[in-house]
Motif scaffolding. Structure first.
Motif, PDB file in Angstrom:
ATOM      1  N   ASN A 115       0.187   4.746   4.411  1.00 35.61           N
ATOM      2  CA  ASN A 115      -0.594   3.664   5.008  1.00 35.61           C
ATOM      3  C   ASN A 115       0.296   2.606   5.643  1.00 35.61           C
ATOM      4  OD1 ASN A 115      -2.961   4.910   4.259  1.00 35.61           O
ATOM      5  ND2 ASN A 115      -3.309   3.616   2.477  1.00 35.61           N
ATOM      6  N   ASP A 128       1.401   4.039   8.969  1.00 32.46           N
ATOM      7  CA  ASP A 128       0.268   3.953   9.898  1.00 32.46           C
ATOM      8  C   ASP A 128       0.122   2.528  10.410  1.00 32.46           C
ATOM      9  OD1 ASP A 128      -0.320   6.648   9.449  1.00 32.46           O
ATOM     10  OD2 ASP A 128      -1.990   6.218   8.067  1.00 32.46           O
ATOM     11  N   THR A 181       0.851  -1.178   0.000  1.00 33.28           N
ATOM     12  CA  THR A 181       0.000   0.000   0.000  1.00 33.28           C
ATOM     13  C   THR A 181       0.887   1.228   0.000  1.00 33.28           C
ATOM     14  OG1 THR A 181      -1.884   1.026   1.149  1.00 33.28           O
ATOM     15  CG2 THR A 181      -0.201   0.010   2.536  1.00 33.28           C
TER      16      THR A 181
END
Length: 180
Positions: free
Chosen positions: A165, A168, A161
């Motif tokens: 992301n 995160d 991704t």
């Protein structure tokens, strides 16, 4: 608390970009020893370049990874390593047949949970310092996954991704573990 977090895996899997994003967010990061060895060797004799002498390269990367761990020991919080001792030990095993347990001993050098970047053909690019092809990168990934399991580490695959992301994902996973 010092938590040494290893991010390992396939060449071209996005590890360095992830580390750059984590650094941008204020996290401590340590650059890949192998890339640093190559940079040093290109300004010197070149005798320890991985495509010239894999054994000498692996020894240099091991030494640098040990120094990185010593330097990071005083940091508070997470310290993210772009590759490290295990990657260098696997390279040494390929070059010489010396087992990873013999090279690393019984000590856990990183947190038990390791993030592993899977093969990502769309992301893989050869360059002047990464001369091997995607098939060799996949074989390297497979050797690393086996070695990590043999050494008793738990593997968390990084999702394919965006860098944001991925960062995160890593931070949320680590925060979730720190609350347990």
């Amino acid at each position: 608390m010092n938590q040494r977090i290893l991010i390992s895996g396939c060449s071209g899997g996005g590890k360095s970009a992830l580390l750059a994003e984590l650094r941008r967010r204020g996290q401590w990061t340590v650059a890949e020893p192998g890339r640093r060895v190559v940079a040093e060797e290109k300004t010197g004799t070149g005798a320890a370049l991985p495509w010239v002498n894999l054994e000498a390269f692996a020894h240099r990367a091991l030494k640098m990874a040990h120094e990185d761990l010593r330097t990071a020991a005083h940091k508070i919080g997470f310290v993210f390593f772009d590759r490290g001792l295990i990657d260098a030990a696997v390279a040494l095993q390929v070059a010489t047949g010396v087992g990873i347990h013999e090279t690393l001993g019984p000590e856990k050098h990183y947190a038990t949970d390791v993030f592993l970047a899977p093969p990502w053909p769309e992301n893989f690019k050869q360059d002047e310092d990464r001369r091997h092809g995607f098939d060799q990168a996949v074989a390297e990934y497979e050797r690393l996954a086996i070695a990590l399991r043999e050494l008793g580490y738990s593997i968390t695959l990084l999702p394919k991704t965006s860098i944001k992301n991925r960062a995160d994902f890593v931070l949320e996973r680590l925060e979730g573990h720190s609350r347990i």
